[in-house]
Scaffold this motif. Structure first.
Motif, short mmCIF file in Angstrom:
data_model
loop_
_atom_site.label_atom_id
_atom_site.label_comp_id
_atom_site.label_asym_id
_atom_site.label_seq_id
_atom_site.Cartn_x
_atom_site.Cartn_y
_atom_site.Cartn_z
N LEU A 96 37.06 74.40 38.33
CA LEU A 96 36.63 75.79 38.46
C LEU A 96 37.68 76.69 38.78
N LYS B 104 33.90 82.22 40.80
CA LYS B 104 34.07 81.05 41.28
C LYS B 104 33.04 80.70 42.45
N GLY C 48 29.86 79.56 40.65
CA GLY C 48 30.35 78.36 40.29
C GLY C 48 29.98 77.19 41.25
#
Ligand code: AMP
Ligand code: GLY
Length: 420
Positions: A133, A159, A162
């Motif tokens: 990521l 992020k 994620g």
């Protein structure tokens, strides 16, 4: 003939209803069914994962053909199990069902046979996934590699989102996911493309578009499906040929190299980007609620189609369709897809008068002493066939207002892309 249908959703009620139209059938059994199937079939209280009891019942009752609706028993190998006892079954075997059971299986097949799909990476642990990521562009898509009933997929815009996805998947939110997939985000319009297969050959079985999000405007959480319409506005002959040649045929070739074939419905979930198809996912069954919009348009006797598939002679059958537009709105229990109350009576069902182009398919319902109770998140499917989608939707909303079920909710914007 006697037919057994495995499942208890709107899809299975729609299959029962189509089969019921055939004069070749004298008895339907549904395992376990719902309050809607109860009216046209005999509901058998056997858990659909209890293969042995299903087999014994089928043999004892001389059932001629079994149709498997949902993915779980297919992925667990119900077809292979029943066929060992010489029972005729419509549905794919365990090996072929990996197309739905494992996203990584399908992605690897795409790679080997150059099937267009989003670029992807496979990750076995949190550390590797987090690291990836750090150097990624967003949005991207993170998926658990197991059956997650339409959930287990995260569209991540940054992020932080994620990291949450990785954390939840590896912490077991969707069961035992050993791997996860990180995919490129494809920007386009989705389409559900259906085919029916006999192991040797296959035929086109129409398109549909479902609405997976819970809120109007396609917002909010993912659900099993809040409504659908058929056909998709995107389908044309050129696109259809691309889907068949670039996606479906190479997939069948891949299965054949693995020593198996495909029998049953195949649901190809696509993202269409400028008239080019990209595979998002396969499902090894009909869609729910897509099935409820497609089957009412079928003019050919469904039992002839199923039998032809089981006897590898689908080429002999001509599939005929009504050209009407079909739309379905799903009535859900308030709170779905999170927690909702169960065993709430649905009154007013008797007030609904349906004409020949209108259908009501039950999903999470149960009948007791002549009363119908909601026992699931998705409860009833209202379908209307009409010359245009707008008319179909207006028709359904009138019916929903007559039913006036205060414990339920529905999306009134189903089909918004095809209705001005
Ligand atoms: P799936 O369970 O793989 O069908 O994913 C559920 C939903 O997530 C799909 O119906 C799409 O709306 C969305 N989705 C999945 N993969 C992608 C992708 N690579 N790009 C954009 N949207 C996606
Ligand atoms: N409607 C989506 C599905 O059946 O998976």
């Amino acid at each position: 003939m006697k037919i057994g249908i495995i499942g208890s959703g709107g899809r299975e009620h729609a299959i029962c209803k189509s089969l019921k139209n055939s004069n070749k059938i004298n008895k339907l059994f549904c395992f376990p069914g719902n309050a809607g199937t109860e009216e046209i079939a005999e509901n058998i209280k056997i858990d659909m994962n209890d293969f042995e009891s299903i087999k014994t019942f089928i043999i004892d009752n001389n059932i001629d053909l079994v149709v498997v609706g949902p993915e779980q028993p297919l992925v667990s190998g119900l077809v292979d199990y029943l066929e060992k006892f010489k029972i005729k079954v419509f549905g794919p075997n365990k090996k072929a069902s990996q197309l739905e059971g494992s996203k990584i299986f399908t992605k690897n097949l795409c790679k080997k046979f150059h099937i267009p799909t989003a670029k992807f990476g496979i990750f076995e642990n949190k550390k590797e996934a987090y690291k990836f990521l750090l150097s990624s562009n967003f949005p991207l898509v993170i998926k658990a590699d197991n059956l997650a009933a339409g959930k287990g997929v995260y569209i991540c815009n940054n992020k932080i989102e994620g990291n949450i996805a990785i954390e939840e998947i590896f912490n077991g939110k969707f069961g035992d996911a050993k791997n996860l997939l990180i995919e490129e985000f494809l920007e386009g319009e989705e389409m559900s493309f259906f085919t029916i297969h006999d192991g040797k050959t296959f035929k086109y079985f129409e398109t549909a578009q479902d609405h997976k999000r819970v809120l109007e405007g396609d917002k909010g959480k993912n659900t099993g499906g809040m409504g659908a319409y058929s056909p998709s506005r995107l389908i044309n002959e050129e696109l259809k040929n691309k889907i068949i040649n670039k996606i479906i045929k190479p997939t069948l070739k891949g299965l054949s190299e693995l020593g198996t074939e495909y029998k049953g419905f195949l649901y190809t979930g696509l993202m269409i980007v400028k008239n080019e198809p990209f595979l998002i996912e396969y499902n090894v069954r009909m869609g729910d609620p897509e099935c409820q919009t497609i089957l009412p348009k079928l003019k050919t006797d469904l039992i002839d189609i199923f039998l032809a598939c089981c006897e590898k002679r689908l080429t002999d059958v001509n599939l005929e369709w009504s050209q009407e537009k079909s739309l379905c709105i799903v009535l859900c229990s308030k709170g779905y897809p999170d927690t909702f109350k169960r065993n709430i009576e649905i009154e007013n069902l008797k007030k609904l008068n349906l004409n020949k182009n209108e259908y009501l398919f039950h999903a999470g319902t149960s009948e007791k002493n002549g009363k119908v109770y909601a026992i699931g998140g998705r409860v009833l499917n209202f379908i209307s066939l009409a010359h245009d989608f707008k008319f179909a939707r207006e028709n359904i909303i009138k019916k929903l207002k007559i039913l006036n079920w205060s414990d339920g909710f529905y999306r009134s914007d189903i089909g918004h892309r095809v209705i001005k």
